[in-house]
Design a protein around this motif. Structure first.
Motif, PDB file in Angstrom:
ATOM      1  N   ARG A  14       7.063   8.409 -30.559  1.00  0.00           N
ATOM      2  CA  ARG A  14       6.592   8.359 -29.175  1.00  0.00           C
ATOM      3  C   ARG A  14       5.254   7.615 -29.061  1.00  0.00           C
ATOM      4  O   ARG A  14       5.061   6.774 -28.186  1.00  0.00           O
ATOM      5  N   LYS A  15       4.334   7.904 -29.999  1.00  0.00           N
ATOM      6  CA  LYS A  15       3.022   7.265 -29.958  1.00  0.00           C
ATOM      7  C   LYS A  15       3.127   5.761 -30.221  1.00  0.00           C
ATOM      8  O   LYS A  15       2.401   4.962 -29.616  1.00  0.00           O
ATOM      9  N   LEU A  16       4.024   5.375 -31.116  1.00  0.00           N
ATOM     10  CA  LEU A  16       4.214   3.950 -31.379  1.00  0.00           C
ATOM     11  C   LEU A  16       4.834   3.250 -30.168  1.00  0.00           C
ATOM     12  O   LEU A  16       4.466   2.112 -29.838  1.00  0.00           O
ATOM     13  N   GLN A  17       5.765   3.924 -29.486  1.00  0.00           N
ATOM     14  CA  GLN A  17       6.376   3.349 -28.288  1.00  0.00           C
ATOM     15  C   GLN A  17       5.333   3.102 -27.213  1.00  0.00           C
ATOM     16  O   GLN A  17       5.407   2.120 -26.470  1.00  0.00           O
ATOM     17  N   GLU A  18       4.353   3.991 -27.131  1.00  0.00           N
ATOM     18  CA  GLU A  18       3.267   3.813 -26.161  1.00  0.00           C
ATOM     19  C   GLU A  18       2.442   2.570 -26.477  1.00  0.00           C
ATOM     20  O   GLU A  18       1.810   1.997 -25.579  1.00  0.00           O
ATOM     21  N   GLU A  19       2.443   2.148 -27.744  1.00  0.00           N
ATOM     22  CA  GLU A  19       1.735   0.934 -28.144  1.00  0.00           C
ATOM     23  C   GLU A  19       2.646  -0.288 -28.119  1.00  0.00           C
ATOM     24  O   GLU A  19       2.242  -1.380 -28.522  1.00  0.00           O
ATOM     25  N   GLY A  20       3.903  -0.083 -27.676  1.00  0.00           N
ATOM     26  CA  GLY A  20       4.818  -1.202 -27.516  1.00  0.00           C
ATOM     27  C   GLY A  20       5.445  -1.696 -28.800  1.00  0.00           C
ATOM     28  O   GLY A  20       5.816  -2.886 -28.904  1.00  0.00           O
ATOM     29  N   VAL A  21       5.575  -0.833 -29.802  1.00  0.00           N
ATOM     30  CA  VAL A  21       6.140  -1.234 -31.085  1.00  0.00           C
ATOM     31  C   VAL A  21       6.930  -0.080 -31.671  1.00  0.00           C
ATOM     32  O   VAL A  21       6.729   1.076 -31.281  1.00  0.00           O
ATOM     33  N   THR A  22       7.839  -0.364 -32.576  1.00  0.00           N
ATOM     34  CA  THR A  22       8.592   0.677 -33.272  1.00  0.00           C
ATOM     35  C   THR A  22       8.233   0.661 -34.748  1.00  0.00           C
ATOM     36  O   THR A  22       7.734  -0.355 -35.267  1.00  0.00           O
ATOM     37  N   TYR A  23       8.513   1.765 -35.421  1.00  0.00           N
ATOM     38  CA  TYR A  23       8.242   1.802 -36.856  1.00  0.00           C
ATOM     39  C   TYR A  23       9.122   0.794 -37.586  1.00  0.00           C
ATOM     40  O   TYR A  23       8.690   0.167 -38.552  1.00  0.00           O
ATOM     41  N   GLN A  24      10.343   0.608 -37.108  1.00  0.00           N
ATOM     42  CA  GLN A  24      11.255  -0.351 -37.739  1.00  0.00           C
ATOM     43  C   GLN A  24      10.660  -1.755 -37.714  1.00  0.00           C
ATOM     44  O   GLN A  24      10.754  -2.505 -38.694  1.00  0.00           O
ATOM     45  N   GLN A  25      10.034  -2.111 -36.600  1.00  0.00           N
ATOM     46  CA  GLN A  25       9.415  -3.434 -36.496  1.00  0.00           C
ATOM     47  C   GLN A  25       8.255  -3.593 -37.477  1.00  0.00           C
ATOM     48  O   GLN A  25       8.107  -4.633 -38.126  1.00  0.00           O
ATOM     49  N   LEU A  26       7.435  -2.553 -37.604  1.00  0.00           N
ATOM     50  CA  LEU A  26       6.322  -2.596 -38.543  1.00  0.00           C
ATOM     51  C   LEU A  26       6.831  -2.705 -39.980  1.00  0.00           C
ATOM     52  O   LEU A  26       6.335  -3.509 -40.772  1.00  0.00           O
ATOM     53  N   ALA A  27       7.834  -1.885 -40.293  1.00  0.00           N
ATOM     54  CA  ALA A  27       8.380  -1.873 -41.651  1.00  0.00           C
ATOM     55  C   ALA A  27       9.040  -3.209 -41.994  1.00  0.00           C
ATOM     56  O   ALA A  27       8.880  -3.742 -43.099  1.00  0.00           O
ATOM     57  N   ASP A  28       9.787  -3.765 -41.023  1.00  0.00           N
ATOM     58  CA  ASP A  28      10.457  -5.040 -41.271  1.00  0.00           C
ATOM     59  C   ASP A  28       9.448  -6.168 -41.474  1.00  0.00           C
ATOM     60  O   ASP A  28       9.682  -7.092 -42.266  1.00  0.00           O
ATOM     61  N   SER A  29       8.336  -6.108 -40.757  1.00  0.00           N
ATOM     62  CA  SER A  29       7.305  -7.125 -40.932  1.00  0.00           C
ATOM     63  C   SER A  29       6.757  -7.114 -42.356  1.00  0.00           C
ATOM     64  O   SER A  29       6.563  -8.168 -42.983  1.00  0.00           O
ATOM     65  N   ILE A  30       6.557  -5.913 -42.892  1.00  0.00           N
ATOM     66  CA  ILE A  30       6.063  -5.785 -44.262  1.00  0.00           C
ATOM     67  C   ILE A  30       7.131  -6.223 -45.245  1.00  0.00           C
ATOM     68  O   ILE A  30       6.863  -6.943 -46.216  1.00  0.00           O
ATOM     69  N   ARG A  31       8.368  -5.799 -45.002  1.00  0.00           N
ATOM     70  CA  ARG A  31       9.461  -6.182 -45.907  1.00  0.00           C
ATOM     71  C   ARG A  31       9.620  -7.704 -45.953  1.00  0.00           C
ATOM     72  O   ARG A  31       9.846  -8.282 -47.016  1.00  0.00           O
TER      73      ARG A  31
END
Length: 344
Positions: A270-287
């Motif tokens: 929920r907190k990440l959605q409020e910042e306009g991003v998902t954990y999947q997007q963050l993780a994929d960027s690192i991957r």
């Protein structure tokens, strides 16, 4: 994607099969669908399912020291989080320090601390009394597993076998001989605390397969981000920093990150959605960054890069890489090789 408890469960099943047990029967008795567990999916084990798996494996194997023997048999590469930590550490001391920080990704039954003195270093497993009291049998199996695994995980990575000078845990009677053999120590004390002490000389013992370059690269990036975001860090920036700092051991699951931040998975989402991003997007960027680094280096086969990033199937890595770059990992690596050849 890494799910460290799921990986541990799969290795437990593999060990049980070696003892002539049926993986399907174990899963059925434990309320687990084997297909979901073995396939790449978002399936996560509940605490009760994992407890049931330990209980049934111990019962069906007729081995009351199942956890101890499982820890003795499992090698570092089999468990993603610890295996990669060991692989990219330079020394035993460094590997143990990292392992202590990531124990919570595998279990919430205890914490692991590592302290040094002039003559020795001490590993202590500190139980979470609010949790282990609900399943004391599983707690003991897990404690036996981790103590044995801590000693045996580096076999083959050193020029000598590491042996503790002292071990303490609650044990007496006929089982003592087995603990002495597996833990490589004849100075075992019957005590309520779970402690292993080692000669200080092991601390700086080099790991033969160490490769520290990648960790250094990511840590430098974290320092740069820390400086640029020192005034105010968003949650997504904090998670990105964490992922980059520890990318050399793979990318943890959402549940693992939430546990590390001491929040629920739902609250984190929920907190990440409020910042306009998902954990999947963050993780994929690192991957993606990690995959590009490995493939550009040219030192790792595509299949190994896939494993390092936590993909159970090469096909899943191929799909993800094509989504990120529009090409396959093999084609990208060949292109990089050709580019380097032209440059020279």
């Amino acid at each position: 994607m890494h799910d460290y408890q799921k990986r541990l469960a799969l290795n437990l099943l593999a060990y049980a099969v070696q003892k002539n047990l049926s993986a399907s029967q174990l899963c059925s008795l434990s309320g687990i669908h084997l297909n979901e567990l073995s396939q790449e999916s978002n399936f996560s084990l509940t605490t009760q399912q994992l407890n049931n798996l330990w209980l049934n494996a111990t019962k069906l194997s007729q081995d009351p020291l199942f956890g101890l023997h499982f820890g003795e048999s499992m090698q570092a590469a089999a468990l993603g989080v610890v295996g990669e930590l060991v692989r990219y550490s330079r020394t035993i001391g460094e590997a143990l320090t990292h392992a202590a920080a990531f124990t919570q990704l595998i279990t919430d039954l205890f914490a692991m601390t590592v302290t040094r003195t002039d003559q020795s270093f001490i590993i202590q497993f500190i139980p979470d009394t609010n949790r282990w009291g609900k399943s004391p049998f599983v707690f003991r199996q897990m404690m036996d597993f981790f103590m044995a695994f801590t000693i045996h995980e580096v076999d083959g990575l050193l020029l000598k076998k590491i042996q503790p000078t002292m071990v303490s845990l609650p044990v007496d009677g006929p089982d003592l001989l087995q603990y002495e053999r597996v833990l490589r120590c004849h100075a075992i004390q019957n005590d309520a605390n779970y402690v292993m002490e080692f000669d200080r000389r092991y601390w700086d013992e080099p790991i033969l397969t160490a490769d520290y370059e990648l960790q250094s690269v990511w840590l430098r990036k974290v320092i740069e981000l820390d400086e640029s975001n020192s005034a105010k860090k968003s949650l997504s920036a904090r998670i990105t920093n964490f992922l980059m700092a520890n990318a050399y051991i793979g990318v943890p699951s959402l549940d693992a990150i939430a546990s590390n931040l001491n929040v629920s998975s739902r609250s984190l989402q929920r907190k990440l959605q409020e910042e306009g991003v998902t954990y999947q997007q963050l993780a994929d960027s690192i991957r993606k960054s990690l995959a590009l680094h490995y493939l550009q280096a040219g030192q790792y086969p595509v299949k190994e890069v896939s494993y390092i990033l936590g993909y159970n199937e090469l096909s899943a890595f191929n799909r993800a890489f094509r989504r990120w770059t529009g090409t396959t990992p093999v084609s990208y690596q060949k292109g990089q090789s050709a580019h380097h050849a032209e440059a020279t």
